[in-house]
Scaffold this active site. Structure first.
Site, mmCIF file in Angstrom:
data_model
loop_
_atom_site.group_PDB
_atom_site.id
_atom_site.type_symbol
_atom_site.label_atom_id
_atom_site.label_comp_id
_atom_site.label_asym_id
_atom_site.label_seq_id
_atom_site.Cartn_x
_atom_site.Cartn_y
_atom_site.Cartn_z
ATOM 1 C CE LYS A 13 -8.858 -2.157 -18.977
ATOM 2 N NZ LYS A 13 -9.935 -1.228 -19.398
ATOM 3 N NE ARG A 88 -6.175 3.617 -19.799
ATOM 4 C CZ ARG A 88 -7.056 3.303 -18.859
ATOM 5 N NH1 ARG A 88 -6.654 2.820 -17.705
ATOM 6 N NH2 ARG A 88 -8.336 3.462 -19.085
ATOM 7 N NE ARG A 127 -18.018 1.885 -18.037
ATOM 8 C CZ ARG A 127 -16.761 1.467 -17.983
ATOM 9 N NH1 ARG A 127 -16.426 0.277 -18.414
ATOM 10 N NH2 ARG A 127 -15.837 2.263 -17.534
ATOM 11 N NE ARG A 160 -15.799 6.113 -14.722
ATOM 12 C CZ ARG A 160 -15.037 5.036 -14.952
ATOM 13 N NH1 ARG A 160 -15.087 4.008 -14.131
ATOM 14 N NH2 ARG A 160 -14.241 4.994 -15.984
ATOM 15 N NE ARG A 171 -12.334 6.362 -20.872
ATOM 16 C CZ ARG A 171 -13.156 5.611 -20.135
ATOM 17 N NH1 ARG A 171 -14.455 5.787 -20.204
ATOM 18 N NH2 ARG A 171 -12.665 4.682 -19.351
HETATM 19 P P1 AMP Z 1 -10.287 3.713 -16.181
HETATM 20 O O1 AMP Z 1 -11.196 3.794 -15.028
HETATM 21 O O2 AMP Z 1 -9.249 2.646 -16.064
HETATM 22 O O3 AMP Z 1 -11.009 3.622 -17.508
HETATM 23 O O4 AMP Z 1 -9.454 5.090 -16.215
HETATM 24 C C1 AMP Z 1 -10.104 6.349 -16.354
HETATM 25 C C2 AMP Z 1 -9.099 7.411 -16.809
HETATM 26 O O5 AMP Z 1 -8.028 7.499 -15.846
HETATM 27 C C3 AMP Z 1 -8.403 7.124 -18.130
HETATM 28 O O6 AMP Z 1 -9.183 7.514 -19.257
HETATM 29 C C4 AMP Z 1 -7.132 7.949 -17.962
HETATM 30 O O7 AMP Z 1 -7.390 9.327 -18.157
HETATM 31 C C5 AMP Z 1 -6.791 7.762 -16.493
HETATM 32 N N1 AMP Z 1 -5.900 6.584 -16.293
HETATM 33 C C6 AMP Z 1 -6.198 5.424 -15.641
HETATM 34 N N2 AMP Z 1 -5.153 4.570 -15.650
HETATM 35 C C7 AMP Z 1 -4.163 5.195 -16.336
HETATM 36 C C8 AMP Z 1 -2.835 4.826 -16.705
HETATM 37 N N3 AMP Z 1 -2.309 3.620 -16.404
HETATM 38 N N4 AMP Z 1 -2.102 5.738 -17.416
HETATM 39 C C9 AMP Z 1 -2.615 6.941 -17.742
HETATM 40 N N5 AMP Z 1 -3.857 7.347 -17.441
HETATM 41 C C10 AMP Z 1 -4.636 6.490 -16.741
#
Ligand code: AMP
Length: 214
Positions: A13, A88, A127, A160, A171
């Site tokens: 996404k 989320r 990734r 990462r 996750r």
């Molecule tokens: P992402 O890059 O979107 O996969 O986000 C990486 C990490 O950031 C997630 O596994 C969460 O720990 C944190 N995170 C990102 N967006 C949110 C959100 N909307 N609410 C809570 N935690 C978030």
């Protein structure tokens, strides 16, 4: 145009969100990128967020909402945005609906990039991310022009911490428990659209364009 991207971590996404942002001239807002930028800069918010992120858990709603509501006040959001990684949780989605409602606005679409867990686990191993500018790649599906180097800024690409195998499973568990309910939430609002995220990057984007240009 106000768009929310839904889908499991690793569904692609973020890549699609960037393509939509470029095509429609709206900002791509990724809460994950904002948290990572804060971690890199060593801010208080970054310190708090990293405790959760490193364990594959969600950052508490309070911190996340504060951050995103502040982001919406920036000038570049005047014509909308594409949200990637927010909301989320149902609480975040409700807060977003309420804040838009107060301004007499609403989301246009929630686009679910649908990929089964088994495919996600396979994908995540490939990734790579640029820790300097946040650019994301995949060694097979979306490789950089030069191996290990970011096309955008020339930075070094790495895995990462939250893309490591044990964190990926955590996750996915968190996604099913806390984020998947948003699919029903936006379906009830009549704005949910689902695309098959197992197609290649260009095909997924074409499916999204058909929805957005309809
Ligand atoms: P992402 O890059 O979107 O996969 O986000 C990486 C990490 O950031 C997630 O596994 C969460 O720990 C944190 N995170 C990102 N967006 C949110 C959100 N909307 N609410 C809570 N935690 C978030």
């Amino acid at each position: 145009m106000k768009i929310v991207m839904l889908g499991a971590p690793g569904a692609g996404k973020g890549t699609q969100a960037k393509m939509i942002a470029a095509e429609f001239g709206i900002p791509h807002i990724s809460t994950g990128d904002i948290f990572r930028a804060n971690i890199k800069e060593g801010t208080e918010l970054g310190k708090k967020a990293s405790e959760y992120m490193e364990r594959g858990l969600l950052v508490p709603d309070e911190l996340t909402l504060q951050l995103i509501m502040d982001r919406f006040t920036k000038d570049d959001c005047a014509n909308g945005y594409v949200l990637d990684g927010f909301p989320r949780t149902i609480a975040q989605a409700e807060a977003l609906t309420e804040s838009l409602k107060k301004a007499g606005e609403a989301l246009d679409y929630a686009i679910d990039v649908d990929v089964p867990d088994s495919a996600i686990v396979k994908r995540m191993g490939g990734r790579r991310a640029c820790l300097s500018c946040g650019g994301t790649y995949h060694v097979t599906f979306n490789p950089p022009k030069k191996e290990g180097i970011c096309d955008l800024c020339g930075g070094k690409l790495s895995i990462r911490k939250d893309d490591e195998p044990e964190t990926v499973q955590k996750r996915l568990d968190v996604y099913h428990a806390q984020t998947q309910p948003l699919i029903d939430y936006y379906s009830e609002q009549g704005i949910l659209r689902t695309v098959d995220g197992t197609q290649d990057v260009g095909e997924v984007f074409q499916s999204i364009q058909e929805i957005l240009n309809a």
